[in-house]
Design a protein around this motif. Structure first.
Motif, PDB file in Angstrom:
ATOM      1  N   ASN A 102      49.362  36.380  50.005  1.00 50.45           N
ATOM      2  CA  ASN A 102      49.044  37.283  51.246  1.00 50.45           C
ATOM      3  C   ASN A 102      47.574  37.704  51.253  1.00 50.45           C
ATOM      4  O   ASN A 102      46.851  37.643  50.167  1.00 50.45           O
ATOM      5  N   GLN A 135      42.046  45.525  68.680  1.00 50.33           N
ATOM      6  CA  GLN A 135      42.119  44.349  67.674  1.00 50.33           C
ATOM      7  C   GLN A 135      40.791  44.070  67.293  1.00 50.33           C
ATOM      8  O   GLN A 135      39.849  44.224  67.687  1.00 50.33           O
ATOM      9  N   LYS A 150      48.049  32.408  54.401  1.00 46.62           N
ATOM     10  CA  LYS A 150      49.167  32.071  53.775  1.00 46.62           C
ATOM     11  C   LYS A 150      48.904  30.460  53.502  1.00 46.62           C
ATOM     12  O   LYS A 150      49.199  30.160  52.596  1.00 46.62           O
ATOM     13  N   ASP A 205      44.484  34.583  60.890  1.00 45.30           N
ATOM     14  CA  ASP A 205      45.798  35.598  60.782  1.00 45.30           C
ATOM     15  C   ASP A 205      46.290  35.458  59.643  1.00 45.30           C
ATOM     16  O   ASP A 205      46.150  34.753  58.572  1.00 45.30           O
ATOM     17  N   ASP A 206      47.411  36.218  59.247  1.00 51.01           N
ATOM     18  CA  ASP A 206      48.162  36.289  58.204  1.00 51.01           C
ATOM     19  C   ASP A 206      48.946  34.914  57.635  1.00 51.01           C
ATOM     20  O   ASP A 206      48.565  34.540  56.790  1.00 51.01           O
ATOM     21  N   LYS A 207      49.303  34.285  58.785  1.00 55.98           N
ATOM     22  CA  LYS A 207      49.886  32.950  58.628  1.00 55.98           C
ATOM     23  C   LYS A 207      49.029  31.908  58.082  1.00 55.98           C
ATOM     24  O   LYS A 207      49.087  31.165  57.208  1.00 55.98           O
ATOM     25  N   GLU A 244      45.214  41.740  58.765  1.00 59.92           N
ATOM     26  CA  GLU A 244      46.460  42.520  58.970  1.00 59.92           C
ATOM     27  C   GLU A 244      47.192  41.940  60.078  1.00 59.92           C
ATOM     28  O   GLU A 244      46.980  42.209  61.221  1.00 59.92           O
ATOM     29  N   ASP A 245      47.989  40.853  59.842  1.00 58.26           N
ATOM     30  CA  ASP A 245      48.618  40.009  61.001  1.00 58.26           C
ATOM     31  C   ASP A 245      47.886  39.681  62.175  1.00 58.26           C
ATOM     32  O   ASP A 245      46.907  39.184  62.078  1.00 58.26           O
ATOM     33  N   LYS A 246      47.978  40.312  63.306  1.00 62.26           N
ATOM     34  CA  LYS A 246      47.128  40.018  64.543  1.00 62.26           C
ATOM     35  C   LYS A 246      46.249  41.198  64.504  1.00 62.26           C
ATOM     36  O   LYS A 246      45.412  41.301  65.493  1.00 62.26           O
ATOM     37  N   LYS A 247      46.345  42.333  63.938  1.00 59.24           N
ATOM     38  CA  LYS A 247      45.514  43.460  64.207  1.00 59.24           C
ATOM     39  C   LYS A 247      44.246  43.442  63.623  1.00 59.24           C
ATOM     40  O   LYS A 247      43.215  43.822  64.273  1.00 59.24           O
TER      41      LYS A 247
END
Length: 178
Positions: A173, A126, A166, A161-163, A141-144
């Motif tokens: 994004n 990660q 946003k 993270d992504d959320k 990239e999301d949680k990565k």
């Protein structure tokens, strides 16, 4: 396993401008050193990384300057007191066992982008980018791949993270942040 990628220049500038001009006993301005060390230790304590690496700009033009002569042409040069602190910050990183990446013709952001993409391809890694600059949000990239940054001063942090990207930017994004 967690890989922390440190945006050295962004954190040095952030620390220098966020803190008053502290001075070492020899009279040297040391606010960037103090702030950088503080966020480094906080990051290690809070995120417990398995691996760390730092990236810094080298003096001189980058490929962007060759493409566009006016690139950063109107940006004001930072004070000499800031630049004088960088060698000590790099010495601090080496004392912590953190490798430093620098490449002629490239900015630290470019190196962080390349290292984060490479790290994200590794199944059990990660990547967390430590930066005082929100330009790195485009790499999330999301949680990565996430970005750990400062909100106010040198101790109020947030992990994007992504959320989170946003939510802060009205539904955009991370890839739309470029």
């Amino acid at each position: 396993k967690k890989l922390i990628l440190i945006d050295g220049n962004a954190l040095v500038h952030r620390a220098f401008h966020a803190l008053p001009p502290l001075k070492a006993p020899n009279g040297m301005v040391s606010n960037a050193i103090f702030g950088f060390a503080s966020i480094l230790i906080k990051t290690i304590k809070d995120l417990k990384p398995d691996y760390m690496a730092a990236a810094f700009d080298l003096a001189g033009p980058t490929f962007r300057h060759e493409e566009y002569k006016e690139y950063k042409a109107h940006r004001e040069k930072a004070p000499d007191e800031l630049y004088a602190q960088e060698p000590i910050i790099k010495k601090l990183l080496r004392a912590f066992g953190v490798p430093i990446y620098e490449k002629k013709g490239f900015e630290a952001d470019d190196l962080i982008g390349a290292l984060s993409k490479k790290g994200a391809k590794e199944k059990e890694i990660q990547v967390i980018i430590l930066s005082g600059d929100l330009d790195t949000l485009q790499l999330v990239e999301d949680k990565k791949v996430m970005v750990y940054t400062l909100r106010k001063g040198m101790s109020d942090t947030v992990l994007y993270d992504d959320k989170m990207v946003k939510a802060r930017y009205g539904g955009l994004n991370p890839a739309q942040m470029a």
